[in-house]
Design an enzyme around this catalytic site. Sequence first.
Site, PDB file in Angstrom:
ATOM      1  N   GLU A 102      18.252 -32.763 -37.824  1.00  0.00           N
ATOM      2  CA  GLU A 102      18.920 -31.979 -36.781  1.00  0.00           C
ATOM      3  C   GLU A 102      20.482 -32.074 -36.814  1.00  0.00           C
ATOM      4  OE1 GLU A 102      17.372 -33.611 -33.165  1.00  0.00           O
ATOM      5  OE2 GLU A 102      15.584 -32.242 -33.440  1.00  0.00           O
ATOM      6  N   GLU A 148      11.341 -35.383 -21.447  1.00  0.00           N
ATOM      7  CA  GLU A 148      12.166 -34.149 -22.014  1.00  0.00           C
ATOM      8  C   GLU A 148      11.109 -33.028 -22.155  1.00  0.00           C
ATOM      9  OE1 GLU A 148      13.484 -34.487 -25.953  1.00  0.00           O
ATOM     10  OE2 GLU A 148      13.632 -32.481 -26.308  1.00  0.00           O
ATOM     11  N   ASP A 205       7.559 -33.697 -31.831  1.00  0.00           N
ATOM     12  CA  ASP A 205       8.421 -34.255 -31.026  1.00  0.00           C
ATOM     13  C   ASP A 205       8.174 -34.459 -29.562  1.00  0.00           C
ATOM     14  OD1 ASP A 205      11.719 -32.727 -30.320  1.00  0.00           O
ATOM     15  OD2 ASP A 205      10.989 -34.875 -30.558  1.00  0.00           O
TER      16      ASP A 205
HETATM   17  O1  GCW Z   1      13.502 -34.291 -29.134  1.00  0.00           O
HETATM   18  C1  GCW Z   1      14.475 -34.117 -29.711  1.00  0.00           C
HETATM   19  C2  GCW Z   1      15.578 -33.938 -28.934  1.00  0.00           C
HETATM   20  C3  GCW Z   1      16.854 -34.390 -29.195  1.00  0.00           C
HETATM   21  C4  GCW Z   1      16.817 -35.597 -29.888  1.00  0.00           C
HETATM   22  C5  GCW Z   1      15.954 -35.547 -31.057  1.00  0.00           C
HETATM   23  C6  GCW Z   1      15.704 -36.887 -31.618  1.00  0.00           C
HETATM   24  C7  GCW Z   1      18.650 -37.233 -30.046  1.00  0.00           C
HETATM   25  O2  GCW Z   1      15.562 -32.551 -28.588  1.00  0.00           O
HETATM   26  O3  GCW Z   1      17.816 -34.229 -28.071  1.00  0.00           O
HETATM   27  O4  GCW Z   1      18.142 -35.949 -30.246  1.00  0.00           O
HETATM   28  O5  GCW Z   1      14.598 -35.279 -30.565  1.00  0.00           O
HETATM   29  O6  GCW Z   1      14.746 -37.512 -31.694  1.00  0.00           O
HETATM   30  O7  GCW Z   1      16.577 -37.210 -32.569  1.00  0.00           O
END
Ligand code: GCW
Length: 720
Positions: free
Chosen positions: A292, A394, A366
């Site tokens: 990311e 989240e 995720d």
């Molecule tokens: O779930 C995603 C989130 C990000 C997070 C990323 C991760 C800290 O949207 O906000 O970043 O995973 O796990 O690194």
Amino acid sequence: MINEDGYELWLRYPAISEKIWRKKYEKKITGIMIPGRSKTLIEARDALMRGLSGLLGITIRAFDTLQTDGIIVAGTYDSLKPIFCGPGTLEQIKKIGEGEYAITEVTYTGKRIITITAANEIDILYGCFHFLRLCATLSPLDNLTVSESPAIHLRILNHWDNLDGTIERGYAGFSLWDWHKLPDYISPRCVDYARANASIGINGTVLNSVNANSLSLSREYLSKAGALADCFRPFGIKVYLSICFSAPIELDALPTSDPCSPEVAGWWKQKAEEIYRIIPDFGGFLVKADSEGQPGPHDYGRTHADGANMLADVLADYGGIVIWRAFVYDYKIKEDRVKQAWTEFTPLDGKFRKNVVIQVKNGPIDFQPREPFHPLFGAMPHSNLAVEFQLTQEYLGLAAHLVYLAPLIKECLDSDTYAHGPGSTVARVIDGSLYGSPITGIAAVANTGSDRNWCGHPFAQANWYAYGRLAWNHRLKAEDIAEEWIRMTFSNNREVVDTMKTMMMCSRENAVNYMTPLGLHHIMAYNHHYGPGPWVDFGRQDWTSVYYHRADEDGIGFDRTGTGSDAASQYHEPVKKRFADMDRCPETLLLWFHHVAWKRRMKSGRTLWEELCFRYADGIRGVRAMIDEWESLKGRIDRARFQHVRVLLALQEKEAIWWRDACLLYFKEFSRMPFPEGYEKPEKTLDEVKEIRHFYVPGISNPFIPKKPDEKTHDGEEIL
Ligand code: GCW
């Protein structure tokens, strides 16, 4: 009933009104004796005195000799030697090994005493909280023979806290760490945080976000982290820091952060020396790299092992570890996102130093409401693997939805990878019993913040509590943990316990049903992830929704079998075949692994389209059932918390309807099938639902202005 604001968490210890328990056991508790003056033993003494005084409604005194029956004695072999001069008792204590504690009732000079014993002081503290939990939950105290030791070494919270006080994906206020006033001022909140963690056996905390700001390693911020480490140490909690792989460049303008550059390795060596001068028992680094947009070894053509091992070498002499996250994926790679971590990490198995732990999310995408277990569990027998869960919600309604996560955690841990035949569960991978890993670990993204009740939703504390209890003993049952938490946090009243436990135990399935039933996943709103967004199709394709549901006029779902991305092949037999076989794949994961015709008959006899409509309706039904159950407790819960939960449940129902309307109206565009009779029809039109927008959603740093829906996927590339 006095109003409570949740600040005391599960450590309230209100006076026990239950007469039978009191009559039977209060004589066993007349005083305490914990010899020793260390901060840890003082904390243990204070915890016992405060807790037992509260529970029994008397002033519990500390004794320095055994004068009467009912003295609770806690200590190590050495600290208790002067007290127990006679034979027998001390022998029992001597047998207790490192990292465990025992609670036993013994007779000494004709007196019945309960002893809490351990080889070290932190385990004494754990034992004291265990004893308090027994009393607070009205557990029997007859002939106690408790013997406890944690199954997993590293039991860590990851705080995605930013240095500006915000929390990424945080929904309970701001960071608990007042970075600005540290190191001079340490808020009492930090002590209460440490105590709460010690009471559930959490022994590590990562202070800052994995999207790390290099300033965290500056001398200014290291002294702040050092002050927190000093505060947490008496509670057995080690401090870790997330690091940014390019810190050498950002902090000291090195020309590179290539892990194979001697200059870079030298920089990290110096940084380690600096850190350990400030925090002698520093736990180590947590690393999000090549993910990311975070920098990493790939920027220099190096592997994750090159990066992790360089860092591991500089920490090894201090006993520090590197926790390297396997959350890697890249839209430029033409491979199904769920496959990429396995593809990238399995060739590196056995190439990491022994003080490197690979931290793997519970599922391959995720933190979705439901995912299959990550295929890396059972695929890296020669590496230390830790599992990472997300307590902050989240993808589960932020801090507005009641979703008890212990069932999700247990579902992952109990999943059988079949890596070494049946019984090769994820739990056995991470507790080391499957491969004999020298370091074992479990992590969770924290849901705490500066909100008075710590986690935003009064029920969200249960997820912090349950994570700690499962990290200590993953064999515990989700509903037993729920009962413990309810009894300590709300009431020992049987009806209250049973009703709240029913709500908690169905809450995760409710959320799956009203958000992503039948294996649907990643169909939330873009960027802030608050609410539904099945129509999202712009930006990088692996951040859209259409990439995952693949809805078309024939059906819906992602074909991850041999005719599709073949992600199922990353699992061991017989899991591989079961996932890849549409008739045998669990229906809860059907659309994760298969593209399924709208008209296909499900096990219920309904078509897939009808089943989707049923599941979304059932999710809303489940929320309404929770509302009714909570209403039935009116007058039995203090008014403030009763009203708080009542209002949030109403919001949860409204948002469950929002999810149903958005998803069914959108998918109906493809199925072209009518809504089955007997279900509530969506309240809005699809256009009305698409018009719903939110800007400053908590947990993200940038207010998201939705792009025009007609913007194509990244560079207009074809979807996989
Ligand atoms: O779930 C995603 C989130 C990000 C997070 C990323 C991760 C800290 O949207 O906000 O970043 O995973 O796990 O690194």
